[in-house]
Design an enzyme around this catalytic site. Structure first.
Site, PDB file in Angstrom:
ATOM      1  N   HIS A 138       0.854  -1.188   0.000  1.00  0.00           N
ATOM      2  CA  HIS A 138       0.000   0.000   0.000  1.00  0.00           C
ATOM      3  C   HIS A 138       0.889   1.237   0.000  1.00  0.00           C
ATOM      4  CE1 HIS A 138      -3.292   2.717   0.825  1.00  0.00           C
ATOM      5  NE2 HIS A 138      -2.682   3.150   1.919  1.00  0.00           N
ATOM      6  N   SER A 155      -3.241   5.685   5.899  1.00  0.00           N
ATOM      7  CA  SER A 155      -4.269   6.181   4.991  1.00  0.00           C
ATOM      8  C   SER A 155      -4.665   7.605   5.377  1.00  0.00           C
ATOM      9  CB  SER A 155      -5.493   5.259   5.055  1.00  0.00           C
ATOM     10  OG  SER A 155      -6.506   5.711   4.182  1.00  0.00           O
ATOM     11  N   LYS A 159      -0.279  10.899   0.847  1.00  0.00           N
ATOM     12  CA  LYS A 159       0.604  10.267  -0.145  1.00  0.00           C
ATOM     13  C   LYS A 159       0.218  10.651  -1.573  1.00  0.00           C
ATOM     14  CE  LYS A 159      -0.327   6.104   1.261  1.00  0.00           C
ATOM     15  NZ  LYS A 159      -1.238   6.436   2.374  1.00  0.00           N
ATOM     16  N   ASP A 177      -1.854   4.018  -4.610  1.00  0.00           N
ATOM     17  CA  ASP A 177      -2.644   3.226  -3.675  1.00  0.00           C
ATOM     18  C   ASP A 177      -2.142   1.794  -3.536  1.00  0.00           C
ATOM     19  OD1 ASP A 177      -4.884   3.054  -1.827  1.00  0.00           O
ATOM     20  OD2 ASP A 177      -5.704   1.638  -3.267  1.00  0.00           O
ATOM     21  N   ARG A 243      18.193  14.502  12.547  1.00  0.00           N
ATOM     22  CA  ARG A 243      18.427  15.853  12.029  1.00  0.00           C
ATOM     23  C   ARG A 243      19.716  15.962  11.234  1.00  0.00           C
ATOM     24  NH1 ARG A 243      17.281  20.167  16.728  1.00  0.00           N
ATOM     25  NH2 ARG A 243      17.517  21.526  14.900  1.00  0.00           N
TER      26      ARG A 243
END
Length: 311
Positions: A138, A155, A159, A177, A243
């Site tokens: 996914h 979800s 994205k 997807d 970082r």
């Protein structure tokens, strides 16, 4: 499970069918190809009869040193009920005894005008691709500056919207997807979209859009090697994020460990630009330039100089 039949090879590589027309629907069950050298000498104890057989100049020339009865015996044993086919290279003449045995057993005999090594290479590449292990993930796969970036995350994290912005910036969508992934080599993952959602992108509030129709054929790709994972997650104030870039996370898909960049999401962050930079930085690392390590070395030198001054 993908099925490959002998007739697929005939169509794909424009092979000439010389004999065994009744067996063109034979299923090929392995990507391994055999050159029956020992078999030409009469040794069939460990004959890999389930493999595609390939005969070049060496194998066919050896037959000239055999009697007619021996050649007939070799060809009869070569053509079994499970042999998917026999390929003759260099456009060489097919022995009559092989044609006879192939027609009787229903084993397709195909001929190619190309050199043996070239035929083996092309057939192996094709079969390895067909029989490669597959899975589905996914996420969204985008070609960013030539780097296949797999965008993952929960979800609704953004994205597809990030992929849309990348497409607007000139990059290419591969799949949205659901990404179908093949492991074509021990370290190579190839991603492609399912046929049902090819070129489509789901944007909440807009629905389904066709990227190729809106942005042109140059905005999409049918497949792409996956090189980098960009994982989107909701920003957590109490979580420590890398970082400097010295810590390298990975994500394992089948047998391949992919470098993984964790990108926290919060208002004001331009995710598409960050992913662009991640792709370019990945390419720099492949070229031997690691900015984080160079900065760390520079910092250590400064600290050593300051320590000497104190002493």
């Amino acid at each position: 499970m993908v099925k490959v039949r002998t007739q697929d090879l005939i169509k794909r590589f424009d092979l000439e069918l010389v004999a065994g027309v009744d067996g063109v629907h034979h299923e090929i069950v392995t990507s391994d190809i055999s050159r029956p050298g020992m078999e030409m000498a009469g040794y069939f104890t460990h004959y890999p009869k389930e493999r595609l057989q390939l005969m070049g100049r060496t194998e066919l020339s050896f037959l000239y040193d055999l009697t007619e009865e021996e050649v007939k015996d070799r060809m009869t044993n070569l053509c079994t009920d499970v042999t998917p086919g026999i390929v003759i290279t260099r456009g060489m003449e097919v022995p009559p005894s092989l044609i006879e045995a192939a027609n009787e057993a229903g084993v397709p005999v195909m001929r190619s005008p190309y050199k043996t090594t070239r035929v083996i290479s092309r057939l192996t590449t094709f079969l390895e691709s067909k029989f490669a292990p597959t899975t589905a993930v996914h996420g969204v796969l985008v070609d960013v500056y030539g780097i296949g970036v797999l965008i993952t995350g929960a979800s609704g994290i953004g994205k597809s919207e990030t992929a849309l912005e990348l497409v607007k910036r000139g990059h290419r969508l591969v799949a949205d997807d659901n990404v179908e992934i093949k492991q074509e080599d021990y370290d190579t993952l190839i991603g492609n979209p399912p046929n049902l959602i090819e070129y489509l992108l789901e944007i909440r509030g807009l629905g389904i859009i066709n990227v190729m129709t809106l942005f042109g054929a140059g905005a999409v790709r049918n497949f792409k090697r996956i090189s980098l994972v960009a994982h989107l997650e909701t920003w957590e104030a109490d979580k420590q994020y890398d970082r400097l870039g010295l810590d390298e996370d990975t994500m394992k898909i089948m047998d391949v460990n992919l470098p993984k960049a964790i990108i926290p999401v919060r208002p004001g962050r331009n995710l598409s630009v960050i992913i662009e930079v991640a792709a370019m930085n990945f390419r720099l690392k492949k070229m031997g330039i690691n900015t984080a390590e160079e900065f760390s070395e520079r910092l250590n030198k400064v600290m050593d100089v300051n320590q000497d001054d104190v002493d």
